[in-house]
Every structure is written in C-alpha cells, then in structure tokens.
Design a protein around this motif. Structure first.
Motif, short mmCIF file in Angstrom:
data_model
loop_
_atom_site.label_atom_id
_atom_site.label_comp_id
_atom_site.label_asym_id
_atom_site.label_seq_id
_atom_site.Cartn_x
_atom_site.Cartn_y
_atom_site.Cartn_z
N ARG A 199 1.17 -1.35 0.14
CA ARG A 199 0.55 -0.27 0.37
C ARG A 199 0.84 0.93 0.26
NH1 ARG A 199 -5.38 -1.86 3.51
NH2 ARG A 199 -3.19 -1.39 4.78
N THR A 200 2.06 1.32 0.26
CA THR A 200 2.81 2.25 0.65
C THR A 200 3.42 3.28 -0.62
OG1 THR A 200 3.55 1.69 3.12
CG2 THR A 200 4.60 3.52 1.81
N LEU A 231 -5.71 -1.82 -5.25
CA LEU A 231 -5.57 -1.33 -4.02
C LEU A 231 -6.54 -1.95 -3.46
CD1 LEU A 231 -4.10 0.43 -1.85
CD2 LEU A 231 -6.18 2.23 -2.51
N ASN A 261 -6.86 -4.67 -0.63
CA ASN A 261 -7.73 -4.57 0.56
C ASN A 261 -8.60 -5.93 1.21
OD1 ASN A 261 -7.05 -2.16 1.76
ND2 ASN A 261 -8.10 -0.45 0.19
N LEU A 311 -6.80 -8.79 2.35
CA LEU A 311 -6.26 -8.51 3.73
C LEU A 311 -7.58 -8.75 4.44
CD1 LEU A 311 -4.34 -7.47 5.39
CD2 LEU A 311 -4.93 -4.94 5.27
N ASP A 312 -9.01 -8.50 3.96
CA ASP A 312 -10.09 -8.86 5.07
C ASP A 312 -10.32 -10.28 4.95
OD1 ASP A 312 -11.39 -6.22 5.52
OD2 ASP A 312 -12.30 -5.84 3.24
N LYS A 372 -8.15 -11.90 7.38
CA LYS A 372 -8.71 -12.11 8.10
C LYS A 372 -9.88 -12.40 8.84
CE LYS A 372 -7.29 -7.09 10.70
NZ LYS A 372 -8.57 -5.67 10.34
N MET A 429 -11.14 -10.50 12.48
CA MET A 429 -11.96 -9.63 12.13
C MET A 429 -13.33 -9.18 13.03
SD MET A 429 -12.26 -7.11 9.22
CE MET A 429 -12.34 -8.45 7.78
N THR A 467 -19.16 0.68 9.62
CA THR A 467 -18.14 0.58 8.09
C THR A 467 -18.14 -0.86 7.79
OG1 THR A 467 -16.47 1.74 10.06
CG2 THR A 467 -15.49 0.57 8.10
N LYS A 468 -18.58 -2.22 8.12
CA LYS A 468 -19.22 -2.99 7.94
C LYS A 468 -20.16 -3.15 6.44
CE LYS A 468 -16.18 -5.49 9.90
NZ LYS A 468 -15.36 -4.78 10.96
N GLN A 522 -19.38 -1.00 3.32
CA GLN A 522 -18.37 -1.88 2.80
C GLN A 522 -19.48 -2.74 1.78
OE1 GLN A 522 -14.71 -2.79 4.78
NE2 GLN A 522 -14.22 -4.72 2.70
N PHE A 542 -18.82 -10.53 6.64
CA PHE A 542 -19.65 -9.33 7.66
C PHE A 542 -21.22 -9.46 8.12
CE2 PHE A 542 -16.84 -6.39 5.61
CZ PHE A 542 -15.79 -6.89 6.58
#
Ligand code: ADP
Ligand code: MG
Lengths: 780, 128
Positions: free
Chosen positions: A294-295, A334, A338, A341-342, A345, A351, A398-399, A402, A480
C-alpha cells in the motif's frame, strides 16, 4: 506303622496271627497236660493212701503209740514228697517221712481228724485212719510232688511251641515275601506312582502291575484318574497357551494400535502445528504485504493525481487520460489488496466488530454519495427508497458501508442503462432491517448463483476480463453480515436482473449466548442415584462456559469439577480421576488436542470418556485422538446432558454396537434398533468403539467404513485379530463404493454389507435380526 | 490563509499532501513524529492538524491526546489519517479526541471536504 512298607506290615501281621494262635494252642495243650498230670498224681496219691491206711490201721490198732513206725517202708513211692501220721490227742506227728533231698515242712493237723480232705493245688491230702469198728485211730498226711517226667513234659511242650512258632514265623515271612509279589507289588507300585506323581506332577505315569479284585479295581480307577487328570491338564495347558497367545496377540494388537494412534497423533499434531504456523505466517505475511504494497501504491496514486491535475491545468488531455488509466489500475490493485486483507483477517478469525449506534438514512445517504459516480458511469439511474424515519440501528457501520458499496458497485458493473434501486426498510417484527439492491442488469443463471458467495468466485471466467473484480466482495460481505447475525441473500434471473438483500438485526449483539436450551425440565438426568453422583471434569478457558455448564450438570445430578486451562485440567484429572471429561479445544497455552493426547497416554485416564465442546474447527482431529463424542458451541444443554448420560450409562448385558461417524445415520439406526427392542450403544469411530468393546462384548457390531480417526477397516482388523472379539458378527453399513479388493477383504470377516441410501429399513433389520436373536439366545 | 500542521513520517506522503494542499492555497507546516507534532502545535498554533496515526516516537493517538489535553491547543481540530481495513482505528481515533477521521491513501476531494467542514466549525482566529 505308616512308615513301614506294606510288605513288612503284612509280615508282621501274619507273625502276630501265628503268635496268637500258637500261644492259644500252647496254653490249651499245657492246661490239658496239667490236668492229665494232676489226675495221675491224685490217683497215685489215692493208691498210696489206700495202701498206707491199710498198712497203718492194724499197726495203730495194736499200738496207738507206736513210735517206731517206718513210714518210708509203708508204701510211700517216689512221687510222695512228705508223709506224716497224727494220732488223736497229740499235735506232734507220731511219725513222719520226708523224701531225701526234698525240703518239706509238715503242717499241724486239723482239729477234726476224722475228715478226709484233698488240696489239689498243693497236692496235699489228709486221710483218716480207722479201725474195723470205725474208730478213728489217726490221720495220714500226704504231699505228692510232680515227677521229673512231668517237668520234662512241660519243657518239651515249650520247646515244641518255640519250634512251631519259629517255623511258623519263617513260613509267615516267606509267605509275606511271596505274597509281596502278588499283593504288595501292585499296592507298593501304586503308592510309589502316587507319591511320584505328587512330587513331579507328571500325570503321564501309570501303575503297570495288574492285580485282581479290589486292588485291581483300585489300580484301574487310579490309572483312570491319572488319565483324566492328564487330559484335563493338557487341555488346561493348551487353553493356557491359547490364552497366552491371545494375550500376546492382544498386547501386540494394542501395541500396534497404540503405536499407530501415537504416530497418527504425532502426525496430526505436527500437521496442526504446521497449519497453525502456516496460517499465522500467512496472516502476518498478508498484513505485512498489504502494508508494504500500500505504501508504494499510495505514492503511485498520489503522484499520478498530482501529475494529472498539472496535465489538466496545462491542457494536456492525452497525458491526463493516460494518468487516469494508471490511476484506475492502481486503485483496482488497492481494492484487491484490501479485499485479500479482509478475507485473510476473516479466515484467521481476527475480524472484529465495532458496534455503534448510527442513523440509517444518513449512512445510506453517504454511501449513495460515494457510489453515485460509479452508478452513473454506465448510464444507470439510481432509485432510493429509504424513509427518513427509518431511525437508528446498532451495528458496525464501516462494515455496513463496505457491504452496501460492494452491492452497489456490482449492480453498476453488471447493468447498463438500467435502474439500480436501493430499498431500505424495517421488517414488521421491528427487530431486523433490510437493505435491498435491485438492478436490471445481466442477472445470473441458477448454476452461477450456487458459487456466488465463495471467495474468489465469479460467475464465469470471462467476468474478470470483461468487468474486473476479484470475486471476493460478496464473500466478504456475506461474512460481515453473518458476523452481525444477519445474512445476505440473492434472487436473480439471467438477463432480467438481480436482487441482493442484506438483512441485519436492528441491534447487533456482541455476545452470542454461550449455552442454549437450558430449561431444566428437558435436561437428561444422571443415570445413577443421587448418592452416587458421577464426577465430571470441565476443562474450558471460558469462565462463563465453566459456570454455566457447572450449573446445568449440577442440576442434572453430577458432581462437577472445573479447570481453566489444559494443564490445570490434566493435573486435576490425574488427582481425582473423573468419570467423564468435557474438554474445550481452543485454549491458550495447552490446547484441547494436546490435553486429549496426554489423557489417552495416561493409563489411569485413557478410558475416561472425553466429550469435546468446540467451535467449528479441529473436530476430525479430536475424533481421531479418541474423543468419545463431539458437540458444538454454543453448548446445547439438552444435547450435552443426553450425551453424558449415554456415555456413563452401564452397558446392557446384550447390546448392538453401532460405529458410525454421521450423527444422522447414528440416530436413524439407533431408533430402528430401539423399535425392535434391542439395546444399542453408538461410537463415533473406531477409537471410541474400542473403548466400549473393552467394557463388554456386544452381540453384534454395525460398522461404517469411512470415519475420521480409526476407520472401519482399521477397527475390523483389530477386532478379527483379537480372539475375544473375533467371533462378534459384524455388519458393514457404508456409503463407500467398494472395490473388488475391499469386498474380498470384507466378505470373510463380516456377516453382511449394506450400502447407505440403497437399503431399506427392512433390509437392515433383516440382516441384523437373525444375528441378534442368535446372540441373545446364546447369551441367556 | 488557513494554516495546517501535517504530522506524517512517510516522506512521499508528506510531499504529496503538502504540494496538493499548498496548491489549493493552504499554508502547510510539517512535523515528522508525534513529539514534534505536539511541540509544533503549541508553538505555531495551526488552524487544523492532519495527524497520521502510525508515527514513530509518539504515536498519533497519544499526540492527539496531548494536543487535546493542553489548553492552548485543545481548540485546534484534528483529522486522523489511518491505513485502510483498521475499522477499530476510527473509534480509537475519535476516542482519542480526533474531530474527524479519514483513511489513506488519501482521496483528496473527500479530505478537502472534511477540512473545509472543520474549518467552518472551528473558524481560524484572525491573524494577530
Ligand atoms: N448484480 C449482479 N449481477 C450479475 N452478476 C453479479 C452481480 N453481483 C455479483 N455478480 C457475480 O458475482 C461475482 C462475484 O462478485 P463479487 O464477490 O462482488 O466479486 P467482484 O465484484 O470482485 O467480481 C461477480 O464477478 C459476478 O459474476
Ligand atoms: Mg464486487
């Protein structure tokens, strides 16, 4: 006497008889001789008396005082030891005679001289001497004596007796020795064989001598007895050898089994460790990578945007266009990072939910604002149906954002020049709220729908190239929704459009109930009376679970002990040796699998049934490590107490053992057996079955083949190798497609094979009935 | 022009944001870690602070707490910037006293909206 041999006893006996008979004969003979002698003496005495009285009477008539009487000349013979003549008025003898060499004292005369007496014992006779006119002139004293020949006779008699006795003794001994050959030999041999058998325990010996009569019978029955003992002993020996062999085999089998279990355990433990490590490594790799990726991506996106702005400012449309493409690609990348990553997790269980109360309409408005550029991109119009008074909800905003964004972006992606509608409304029960995204796009076929919520799955391979995307969005959204105890559902018609609906509770609870179905009346009580409460050890790191289970089991008639960690559980178990253990799998420090393995390796605890309480994962391994049963969390109190009661209930005298890992099949077959009135006991795999088998042999075994842990083939192998179990009839019930090899293996070792789904209730009962009835009959 | 203190340790991020915000007329002051951020906030009294949360020495949460605890600086609005997919960060940031929150990579338009909104709420004092 006992120490003397029979031969000598016999000799002695004969001698004794000889002696006694001979003595009796001798005494008789002696008495006879004596009487004979006595009467001879008496008659001689009488003769002498007559003679002497005849001689003396005239002498005394002439001269009563005649002192010169020569008695020796008056007819005294050699048998007279002494003689005397008394006359009235004088106590001294008028005349006396004592034979030469004899020492005789003449006794004084009796008062009455006229009486004649005879003492046969002392051989003394008194005879009155009378005149012709019967006047008493005097008294004659005579003492006779045994003659030499008489004495000689007695001695001869004794000599004769001695000779007869010694020859009788000689005869007795020789007869005894002769008889020894005929009577004592068999008896002596009998005695010798008996004592040698007693000493050497060699029951092969026999008494060889033959004899008639009782001794013959005795020998025969003694030999027969030896024969019986010998066969019995050899049978016993054989049985012992077989038993020993069986024991060896059993031990061998157990060793192999243990070794195999150990190997498997090690393998599994390693596999789990590897998997855990791999999973940890994967998670940390992904977290790190996503950060690392990501950086630079941030830099790419940021500088591209700066360049694009400059290009627009400079009126350089082409450069601005190119930079747009770079930006799109970078943003896509990106998004992908993400999503990955989700998902990772979620898979790692990391999560978390962040619950807060928010206004639904406002949040929906924000989401629409973000999504509207996407929606309008393909000429779609948006219709929003969200009443302003929908109110607040308590969830992870937030979820929710999304999820809604993903559904809206999907709808925009797969719809062209259509309408995308977002409908929000509370359900009539007031407890749930629904968000429906409806589009008029390409839709999906039923086949495509089935794979929809799986990670990395897209409707078809061409989707990626045409529409982009990773196929992760819906999988993440579904997770989620489920985390918040809601769900996402879809209806779609190919070519017509799709409707995705998110349903969530208005108030999402952080904590799920840990124990359900706790109402007391439906709990199964302990199968033992109150004064014999079985001891149950609960090992779980979750204090709430420990408290709740303790309460339930206490009410159900058990004595409950608890441990908050694996190590503590092991220590306590070793100390108190519970009747049953309830074990959690996921625990910090020593986990449940390790505890289970260690329990199995402690001889004092290996047979204690362990019920696993667990989340969804790691069950197969727990089974193969020897768990007696597996129950899921949240703990169902009805199920738990029922399972405990089954595990602890004593085995009925005749029962059917059902080895089957599928719970539904287990219930089905158990019910079927129940309706037939047969007792049964279930085991989830071979390991659990062995624990039951060790308690008591069943009338028959119904065996599934494919099972986690020790499978049907492995169990069958153990059963047929163990002489104690090899005769138990086994029926296979399987869903496996058996190869010819498998069938060849199974046929001689089992009494039947039934295929799951292909056999009817009657097929099964028909196969079981004769076997069980046979077994029930033979056991009673 | 409003003065913004940007606390960010990553040089490229710092450079990009500085250039883009300056282009839109903001005066930018820079700090590279939490400690320096708190110090500069006190010394320069900016109109707004953009605070990266993962900072060396003193992290963004502690730095924000110190800013909000100090009477001279507590009136300065703070926008927290965090990496994506850290849902907890939002609440944590708000709990630490941040006035708003945004995720990196920065979407400039959205950030500009938030900055303007906060500046309206906390109008900059006219320069002395
Ligand atoms: N509204 C829709 N209409 C048609 N197909 C859809 C729709 N939403 C999702 N799909 C299908 O489901 C797949 C998975 O979607 P998703 O999980 O969001 O991943 P992605 O969007 O990254 O492809 C899509 O690739 C598409 O094939
Ligand atoms: Mg998607």
């Amino acid at each position: 006497m006992k120490s003397l041999s029979f031969r000598w006893q016999l000799t002695l006996f004969i001698l004794m008889i000889c002696g006694v008979t001979l003595s009796l004969a001798m005494v008789g003979l002696y008495l006879y001789e004596r009487r004979q002698g006595d009467s001879e003496i008496q008659s001689r005495l009488e003769k002498t008396q007559l003679l002497m009285v005849g001689n003396l009477a005239p002498l005394l008539e002439q001269n009563p005082e005649a002192t010169d009487l020569q008695l020796g000349a008056l007819g005294v013979d050699s048998q007279i030891a002494a003689a005397a003549v008394f006359v009235p008025g004088k106590s001294r003898a008028l005349a006396q005679y004592v034979r030469f060499g004899a020492h005789e004292v003449i006794p004084p005369p009796p008062a009455n001289l006229a009486k004649s007496t005879f003492d046969p014992r002392r051989l003394i006779a008194w005879t009155p001497i009378t005149s012709g006119t019967n006047r008493t002139l005097g008294l004659l004293y005579l003492k006779a004596e045994e003659s030499e020949s008489d004495k000689q006779r007695t001695t001869d008699l004794l000599k004769l007796a001695l000779i007869i006795f010694s020859s009788a003794a000689f005869l007795a001994i020789s007869v005894a020795f002769r008889l020894g050959g005929r009577f004592t030999a068999p008896i002596t041999e009998l005695a010798q064989v008996a004592s040698s058998v007693q000493r050497t325990h060699d029951y092969g010996k026999r008494v060889e001598s033959a004899a008639s009569g009782e001794i013959g019978e005795l020998i025969e029955s003694f030999n027969a007895m030896l024969e019986t003992i010998e066969t019995k002993t050899s049978e016993l020996e054989q049985a012992r050898e077989t038993a020993e062999g069986a024991k060896d085999q059993l031990e061998e089998a157990n060793r192999t089994l243990e070794a195999r279990v150990e190997d498997r355990t090690k393998l599994l433990a390693k596999a789990v460790k590897d998997a855990e490590e791999a999973s940890k490594a994967k998670s940390s790799f992904l977290a790190k990578m996503s950060h690392e990726l990501r950086t630079p991506l941030n830099a790419i996106i940021g500088y591209s945007e700066i360049l694009r702005e400059d290009a627009v400012d400079d009126g350089d449309a082409r450069t601005a266009d190119d930079l747009d493409k770079v930006l799109n690609a970078a943003r896509h990348l990106l998004g992908l990072i993400n999503d990955v990553l989700d998902i990772s997790k979620i898979e790692a269980g990391k999560m978390d939910l962040y619950l807060e109360t928010f206004d639904v309409a406002k949040t929906v408005g924000e989401v629409i604002a973000t999504a509207s550029p996407l929606i309008s991109k393909k000429g779609n119009t948006l219709a929003l149906d969200c009443p302003a008074d929908t109110g607040a909800m308590h969830a992870d905003v937030t979820k929710l954002r999304q999820m809604l964004l993903n559904l809206l972006s999907n709808a925009s992606k797969f719809t062209e020049k259509g309408t995308i509608t977002l409908k929000v409304h509370r359900l009539p029960d007031g407890e749930s709220i629904e968000f429906a995204v409806v589009d008029t796009g390409i839709g999906m076929t039923p086949e495509q729908l089935t794979r929809l919520f799986q990670a990395f799955s897209q409707a078809d391979a061409s989707t990626t190239s045409k529409y982009g995307g990773t196929g992760l969005g819906l999988a993440i959204s579904k997770q989620f929704a489920q985390m918040m105890l809601g769900d996402i559902t879809v209806t779609s018609t190919s070519g017509v459009g799709s409707t995705f609906t998110i349903r969530l509770p208005v108030t999402v609870e952080t904590k799920k109930p840990k124990v359900v179905n706790t109402s007391t009346q439906r709990l199964t009580r302990s199968p033992f009376p109150v004064e014999k409460r079985p001891k149950i050890l609960v090992i779980d790191d979750d204090k709430d679970i420990r408290v709740l289970i303790t309460e339930i089991l206490d009410q159900s008639g058990y004595e409950v002990f608890t441990a908050g960690s694996g190590q503590q559980g092991l220590d306590l178990a070793a100390q108190m040796v519970p009747n049953l253990i309830i074990l959690d799998l996921m625990m910090p420090g020593m986990d449940g699998w390790t505890v289970l393995t260690k329990l199995q390796h402690k001889p004092s605890l290996a047979d204690v049934p362990v019920i696993i309480l667990s989340g969804a994962s790691g069950l197969e391994m727990a089974m193969s490590l020897g768990a007696a049963a597996v129950l899921f969390k949240p703990v169902d109190a009805y199920q738990l107490t029922a399972e405990i009661a089954t595990q602890l209930a004593p085995l009925p005298p005749s029962y059917v053992l059902l080895v089957e890992d599928d719970a539904d099949s287990r219930t089905l077959i158990t019910r079927l057996l129940d309706t037939e009135g047969w007792n049964s006991r279930s085991a989830i795999n071979g390991n659990a079955a062995l624990r039951i088998l060790k308690q008591a042999s069943p009338a028959m075994i119904i065996l599934d083949l494919k099972m986690a842990g020790m499978n049907g083939f492995e169990l069958l192998e153990v059963i047929v190798k163990n002489p104690a179990w090899s005769k138990i009839p086994v029926i296979i019930v399987t869903s496996m497609d058996l190869t010819a090899d498998m069938r060849d293996y199974l046929t001689p070792r089992t009494v039947g094979i039934l295929y799951k789904g292909r056999f009817s209730r009657e097929d099964l009962l028909g196969a079981i009935r004769p076997v069980v009835q046979n077994a029930t009959l033979s056991s009673t | 022009m409003p003065k913004i203190l940007l606390v960010e340790d990553n040089e490229m991020n710092r450079d990009m944001l500085t250039r883009r915000l300056e282009k839109r007329g903001y005066t930018i002051s820079i700090a590279v870690d939490g400690g320096e951020g708190v110090a500069k906030a006190k010394a320069e009294l900016p109109d707004l602070i953009l605070m990266d949360m993962s900072l060396p020495v003193l992290d963004g949460w502690d730095a924000t707490r110190q800013v909000k605890a100090d009477d001279t600086t507590k009136g300065i609005p703070v926008i927290a910037l965090t990496a994506h997919a850290m849902e907890g960060d939002r609440q944590k940031a708000l709990g630490a006293g941040c006035d708003d929150f945004d995720t990196k990579p920065v979407e400039l338009n959205r950030l500009l909206l938030k900055i303007e909104e906060l500046l309206k709420k906390f109008p900059p004092k006219p320069a002395a």
